[in-house]
Design a protein around this motif. Structure first.
Motif, PDB file in Angstrom:
ATOM      1  N   LEU A   4       0.834  -1.203   0.000  1.00 56.57           N
ATOM      2  CA  LEU A   4       0.000   0.000   0.000  1.00 56.57           C
ATOM      3  C   LEU A   4       0.866   1.250   0.000  1.00 56.57           C
ATOM      4  CD1 LEU A   4      -2.813   1.262   0.157  1.00 56.57           C
ATOM      5  CD2 LEU A   4      -2.713   1.019   2.652  1.00 56.57           C
ATOM      6  N   GLN A   5       1.932   1.241   0.762  1.00 54.47           N
ATOM      7  CA  GLN A   5       2.848   2.383   0.757  1.00 54.47           C
ATOM      8  C   GLN A   5       3.432   2.603  -0.637  1.00 54.47           C
ATOM      9  OE1 GLN A   5       5.277   0.917   4.001  1.00 54.47           O
ATOM     10  NE2 GLN A   5       4.582   2.550   5.382  1.00 54.47           N
ATOM     11  N   ARG A   6       3.817   1.529  -1.296  1.00 55.41           N
ATOM     12  CA  ARG A   6       4.358   1.660  -2.651  1.00 55.41           C
ATOM     13  C   ARG A   6       3.299   2.172  -3.616  1.00 55.41           C
ATOM     14  NH1 ARG A   6       6.652  -3.408  -1.419  1.00 55.41           N
ATOM     15  NH2 ARG A   6       5.016  -4.454  -2.642  1.00 55.41           N
ATOM     16  N   ALA A   7       2.107   1.596  -3.533  1.00 51.19           N
ATOM     17  CA  ALA A   7       1.048   1.960  -4.480  1.00 51.19           C
ATOM     18  C   ALA A   7       0.664   3.422  -4.367  1.00 51.19           C
ATOM     19  CB  ALA A   7      -0.177   1.077  -4.240  1.00 51.19           C
ATOM     20  N   LEU A   8       0.742   3.988  -3.168  1.00 56.76           N
ATOM     21  CA  LEU A   8       0.300   5.368  -2.966  1.00 56.76           C
ATOM     22  C   LEU A   8       1.455   6.357  -2.853  1.00 56.76           C
ATOM     23  CD1 LEU A   8      -2.683   4.811  -0.489  1.00 56.76           C
ATOM     24  CD2 LEU A   8      -2.731   5.113  -2.969  1.00 56.76           C
ATOM     25  N   GLY A   9       2.678   5.891  -3.040  1.00 57.53           N
ATOM     26  CA  GLY A   9       3.817   6.794  -3.020  1.00 57.53           C
ATOM     27  C   GLY A   9       4.211   7.271  -1.642  1.00 57.53           C
ATOM     28  N   LEU A  10       3.792   6.554  -0.597  1.00 61.52           N
ATOM     29  CA  LEU A  10       4.187   6.901   0.757  1.00 61.52           C
ATOM     30  C   LEU A  10       5.581   6.363   1.048  1.00 61.52           C
ATOM     31  CD1 LEU A  10       0.811   6.000   2.504  1.00 61.52           C
ATOM     32  CD2 LEU A  10       1.708   8.316   2.175  1.00 61.52           C
ATOM     33  N   GLU A  11       6.290   7.016   1.976  1.00 59.69           N
ATOM     34  CA  GLU A  11       7.619   6.548   2.343  1.00 59.69           C
ATOM     35  C   GLU A  11       7.504   5.151   2.947  1.00 59.69           C
ATOM     36  OE1 GLU A  11      11.540   8.067   4.872  1.00 59.69           O
ATOM     37  OE2 GLU A  11       9.769   9.350   4.665  1.00 59.69           O
ATOM     38  N   PRO A  12       8.300   4.192   2.484  1.00 62.35           N
ATOM     39  CA  PRO A  12       8.164   2.800   2.941  1.00 62.35           C
ATOM     40  C   PRO A  12       8.782   2.581   4.319  1.00 62.35           C
ATOM     41  CG  PRO A  12       9.933   2.958   1.352  1.00 62.35           C
ATOM     42  CD  PRO A  12       9.313   4.326   1.415  1.00 62.35           C
ATOM     43  N   ALA A  66       2.638   8.768  12.127  1.00 61.85           N
ATOM     44  CA  ALA A  66       1.461   8.315  11.394  1.00 61.85           C
ATOM     45  C   ALA A  66       1.526   8.717   9.927  1.00 61.85           C
ATOM     46  CB  ALA A  66       0.197   8.889  12.025  1.00 61.85           C
ATOM     47  N   GLN A  67       1.068   7.804   9.076  1.00 59.08           N
ATOM     48  CA  GLN A  67       0.857   8.072   7.655  1.00 59.08           C
ATOM     49  C   GLN A  67      -0.632   7.905   7.360  1.00 59.08           C
ATOM     50  OE1 GLN A  67       3.547   5.098   5.956  1.00 59.08           O
ATOM     51  NE2 GLN A  67       4.953   6.731   5.336  1.00 59.08           N
ATOM     52  N   PHE A  68      -1.095   8.516   6.265  1.00 58.96           N
ATOM     53  CA  PHE A  68      -2.507   8.488   5.916  1.00 58.96           C
ATOM     54  C   PHE A  68      -2.682   8.000   4.480  1.00 58.96           C
ATOM     55  CE2 PHE A  68      -2.084  11.472   9.334  1.00 58.96           C
ATOM     56  CZ  PHE A  68      -3.243  11.339  10.081  1.00 58.96           C
ATOM     57  N   LEU A 110      -7.602  18.092   1.530  1.00 54.15           N
ATOM     58  CA  LEU A 110      -6.824  16.859   1.659  1.00 54.15           C
ATOM     59  C   LEU A 110      -5.740  16.776   0.587  1.00 54.15           C
ATOM     60  CD1 LEU A 110      -9.699  14.346   2.469  1.00 54.15           C
ATOM     61  CD2 LEU A 110      -7.903  15.131   4.038  1.00 54.15           C
ATOM     62  N   ALA A 111      -6.073  17.193  -0.626  1.00 51.03           N
ATOM     63  CA  ALA A 111      -5.076  17.178  -1.699  1.00 51.03           C
ATOM     64  C   ALA A 111      -3.918  18.107  -1.378  1.00 51.03           C
ATOM     65  CB  ALA A 111      -5.729  17.573  -3.019  1.00 51.03           C
ATOM     66  N   ALA A 112      -4.210  19.256  -0.756  1.00 47.97           N
ATOM     67  CA  ALA A 112      -3.149  20.189  -0.371  1.00 47.97           C
ATOM     68  C   ALA A 112      -2.235  19.571   0.683  1.00 47.97           C
ATOM     69  CB  ALA A 112      -3.765  21.485   0.152  1.00 47.97           C
ATOM     70  N   LEU A 113      -2.810  18.846   1.619  1.00 50.37           N
ATOM     71  CA  LEU A 113      -2.003  18.168   2.624  1.00 50.37           C
ATOM     72  C   LEU A 113      -1.100  17.118   1.990  1.00 50.37           C
ATOM     73  CD1 LEU A 113      -4.738  17.703   5.379  1.00 50.37           C
ATOM     74  CD2 LEU A 113      -2.685  19.130   5.588  1.00 50.37           C
ATOM     75  N   ALA A 114      -1.622  16.411   0.991  1.00 47.94           N
ATOM     76  CA  ALA A 114      -0.826  15.392   0.303  1.00 47.94           C
ATOM     77  C   ALA A 114       0.325  16.033  -0.469  1.00 47.94           C
ATOM     78  CB  ALA A 114      -1.710  14.577  -0.628  1.00 47.94           C
ATOM     79  N   ARG A 115       0.065  17.179  -1.094  1.00 52.04           N
ATOM     80  CA  ARG A 115       1.145  17.868  -1.823  1.00 52.04           C
ATOM     81  C   ARG A 115       2.214  18.383  -0.860  1.00 52.04           C
ATOM     82  NH1 ARG A 115      -3.296  19.938  -4.672  1.00 52.04           N
ATOM     83  NH2 ARG A 115      -3.208  21.890  -3.476  1.00 52.04           N
ATOM     84  N   ALA A 116       1.796  18.833   0.316  1.00 49.86           N
ATOM     85  CA  ALA A 116       2.742  19.398   1.279  1.00 49.86           C
ATOM     86  C   ALA A 116       3.620  18.327   1.915  1.00 49.86           C
ATOM     87  CB  ALA A 116       1.986  20.173   2.350  1.00 49.86           C
ATOM     88  N   THR A 117       3.048  17.149   2.154  1.00 45.93           N
ATOM     89  CA  THR A 117       3.802  16.068   2.818  1.00 45.93           C
ATOM     90  C   THR A 117       3.542  14.752   2.091  1.00 45.93           C
ATOM     91  OG1 THR A 117       1.973  15.787   4.390  1.00 45.93           O
ATOM     92  CG2 THR A 117       3.820  17.177   5.091  1.00 45.93           C
ATOM     93  N   PRO A 118       4.038  14.600   0.864  1.00 48.63           N
ATOM     94  CA  PRO A 118       3.718  13.410   0.066  1.00 48.63           C
ATOM     95  C   PRO A 118       4.249  12.107   0.658  1.00 48.63           C
ATOM     96  CG  PRO A 118       5.442  14.702  -0.974  1.00 48.63           C
ATOM     97  CD  PRO A 118       4.909  15.539   0.143  1.00 48.63           C
ATOM     98  N   SER A 119       5.282  12.167   1.490  1.00 48.22           N
ATOM     99  CA  SER A 119       5.804  10.939   2.087  1.00 48.22           C
ATOM    100  C   SER A 119       4.908  10.436   3.208  1.00 48.22           C
ATOM    101  CB  SER A 119       7.209  11.180   2.638  1.00 48.22           C
ATOM    102  OG  SER A 119       7.174  12.118   3.711  1.00 48.22           O
ATOM    103  N   ARG A 120       4.004  11.323   3.668  1.00 47.65           N
ATOM    104  CA  ARG A 120       3.189  11.015   4.844  1.00 47.65           C
ATOM    105  C   ARG A 120       1.710  10.912   4.538  1.00 47.65           C
ATOM    106  NH1 ARG A 120       1.369  14.982   8.733  1.00 47.65           N
ATOM    107  NH2 ARG A 120       0.671  13.918  10.627  1.00 47.65           N
ATOM    108  N   VAL A 121       1.251  11.617   3.524  1.00 49.57           N
ATOM    109  CA  VAL A 121      -0.174  11.671   3.214  1.00 49.57           C
ATOM    110  C   VAL A 121      -0.381  11.392   1.729  1.00 49.57           C
ATOM    111  CG1 VAL A 121      -2.283  13.063   3.252  1.00 49.57           C
ATOM    112  CG2 VAL A 121      -0.517  13.416   5.008  1.00 49.57           C
ATOM    113  N   SER A 122      -1.258  10.438   1.431  1.00 48.21           N
ATOM    114  CA  SER A 122      -1.631  10.152   0.045  1.00 48.21           C
ATOM    115  C   SER A 122      -3.146  10.186  -0.060  1.00 48.21           C
ATOM    116  CB  SER A 122      -1.105   8.780  -0.393  1.00 48.21           C
ATOM    117  OG  SER A 122      -1.500   8.508  -1.725  1.00 48.21           O
ATOM    118  N   VAL A 123      -3.640  10.867  -1.088  1.00 46.44           N
ATOM    119  CA  VAL A 123      -5.075  11.003  -1.286  1.00 46.44           C
ATOM    120  C   VAL A 123      -5.415  10.566  -2.709  1.00 46.44           C
ATOM    121  CG1 VAL A 123      -7.051  12.565  -1.264  1.00 46.44           C
ATOM    122  CG2 VAL A 123      -5.183  12.906   0.363  1.00 46.44           C
ATOM    123  N   ALA A 124      -6.199   9.529  -2.839  1.00 38.72           N
ATOM    124  CA  ALA A 124      -6.674   9.050  -4.148  1.00 38.72           C
ATOM    125  C   ALA A 124      -8.131   9.467  -4.280  1.00 38.72           C
ATOM    126  CB  ALA A 124      -6.521   7.541  -4.259  1.00 38.72           C
TER     127      ALA A 124
END
Length: 486
Positions: free
Chosen positions: A283-291, A325-327, A341-355
């Motif tokens: 899931l981390q890989r699929a959403l681009g979160l830091e592994p 925590a990651q989201f 939510l999209a703005a939060l994902a852009r600001a911290t892409p390693s921690r927050v992913s929004v599909a």
């Protein structure tokens, strides 16, 4: 017992929410208990494409305002028989069941779903074009709410009627007196009929005229009799409390099974729970979160709306910046919440992913890959994701409302001591209460023995449809008795 289950959607042919899942699962569970349950629904364009080998079984020739239509027989993947109303002028459209391709409600939704209700009523009374006739007509939400009214207006032998409220907030109210235009007697437009603050309410019609009422959890049945969640219906529902039953929905244990789920990366069960970590990495890989294996991954699959507490979710993310925590957030909803939510994902892409989409396969991976699942709903008639989450050993953090209360055992010291805790509940629909519950969960997660106990208790819960189906059969029997004695 013969039951006609009238619905505006049914998975996998067409689904916009929980009703589609319920309409697929409950008739199948009833069938397993010896009930001859059959589904009636519109033949939307996508449905005709998905339902193979349909055949015409009747011509639906009703007088105006009803258009010409045909009734087709099909079989759902579960093996349950289905009747499809083929009416191109009403249902053969490029958009979804209720809205066009631009997310605007169809201007003739009153006529479209009055026709669904009218056909449901016709098939449930003397004079039906079919030899098969139900003992019970089971209606669902406002889209089929007029059916009990049509039957009440007909002076012929007819089936008993059940009206299920899946979400009272959606009432199918249309401007002015539409009774005569929709084929009902004009006197039905009254305070003790379909009139609701000067409008014609399809849902009120079902609540007033059905022989029995149900909703999708015991707690929600109580909540809707009070002003906070009654949405103007609380007085009427309190008056009809003697025929109102709350029956908790179930889930399909074959589809939602981490031991056999084809949509997840690594399959597992309670004996191989350590394998769950493979889904977290996927899931981390699929959403681009830091592994980061040790990060606590919080999953969300939801409509991003006020009802679902999505605004609280957007406020929670920065509050947890001091944690690991990651989201992983999947869903669509209000433009404002989506943008936040999209703005939060852009600001911290390693921690927050929004599909920002509805993705069934990704939803399964979120349930399997997240450490915990967030459901800060302001109200939740039943909810299904908290059941999916527990099934996958992903304890939910949820507000204590509706079906969430009925299906989650809060991790209190007492519940932990007896090995029953399966999630984390909070009371007030506030950011502080939500955050406190999440931090309580994080504290439990930091204790491997405690966390493993919660996961195992969650996975041991039985959310299958067998009990719900049995409860429905008993409700049908009471409705039949009431119809015969009335």
């Amino acid at each position: 017992m013969r039951v006609l289950y009238a619905t505006s959607e049914c998975a996998p042919w067409i689904k916009t929410g929980g009703l589609g899942d319920v309409a697929a699962a409950l008739p199948a569970a009833l069938h397993a208990q010896g009930v001859d349950a059959r589904v009636l629904m519109p033949a939307y364009r996508n449905v005709l494409g998905a339902a193979n080998a349909t055949r015409e079984i009747a011509t639906l020739a009703l007088s105006p305002p009803w258009p010409a239509a045909r009734l087709r027989a099909a079989t759902l993947p579960s093996g349950v028989a289905a009747f499809l109303i083929e009416c191109p002028s009403l249902f053969d459209r490029e958009g979804g069941p209720y809205q066009d391709a631009h997310d605007s409600d169809y201007g003739d939704n009153d006529l479209r779903f009055a026709f669904l209700s009218r056909v449901a009523a016709w098939l449930s009374m003397a004079g039906s074009p079919l030899v098969w006739r139900p003992d019970v007509l089971h209606c669902n939400d406002w889209q089929t709410g007029l059916a009990p009214a049509y039957l009440a207006a007909a002076d012929v032998a007819r089936a008993a009627t059940v009206m299920t409220i899946h979400n009272l907030a959606f009432q199918g109210s249309f401007a002015g007196n539409r009774c005569t235009a929709l084929g009902l007697p004009s006197e039905f437009f009254a305070i003790d009929g379909v009139e609701f603050y000067g409008q014609t309410s399809f849902l009120k019609a079902g609540v007033v005229y059905a022989d029995a009422l149900s909703t999708v959890s015991p707690t929600y049945a109580r909540e809707i009799q009070r002003p906070t969640l009654g949405f103007g219906f609380e007085g009427l529902l309190a008056q009809r409390a003697d025929v109102l039953t709350g029956i908790l929905n179930g889930i399909d244990l074959d589809i939602w099974n981490p031991a056999s789920d084809p949509s997840i990366a690594v399959r597992y069960d309670t004996d191989t729970l350590s394998r769950k970590a493979g889904n977290k990495a996927a899931l981390q890989r699929a959403l681009g979160l830091e592994p980061i294996p040790d990060a606590v991954l919080l999953g969300v699959v939801s409509r991003l709306t006020w009802q679902k507490g999505a605004d609280l979710l957007a406020e929670l993310v920065p509050r947890l910046a001091d944690t690991h925590a990651q989201f992983a957030i999947v869903g669509r909803g209000s433009a404002e919440v989506e943008a936040r939510l999209a703005a939060l994902a852009r600001a911290t892409p390693s921690r927050v992913s929004v599909a920002l989409r509805f993705d069934e396969a990704l939803a399964h991976l979120v349930e399997a890959g997240a450490d915990a699942f967030l459901m800060p709903s302001r109200y939740e008639p039943c909810g299904l994701n908290q059941m999916y989450s527990q099934r996958y050993g992903t304890p939910p953090v949820a507000r204590a409302t509706g079906g969430l209360v009925d299906s989650i055992t809060d991790a209190t010291p007492q519940a932990l001591a007896r090995g029953a805790a399966s999630g984390f509940l909070f009371g007030d629909a506030t950011l502080d209460a939500f955050e406190a519950a999440v931090r309580r969960m994080l504290g439990a997660h930091a204790q491997p023995t405690t966390w493993n106990s919660i996961q195992r208790a969650a996975m041991a819960r039985d959310f299958g449809w067998e009990k719900s189906a049995a409860d429905h059969v008993r409700m049908y029997e009471r409705a039949i008795d009431r119809r015969q004695s009335g």
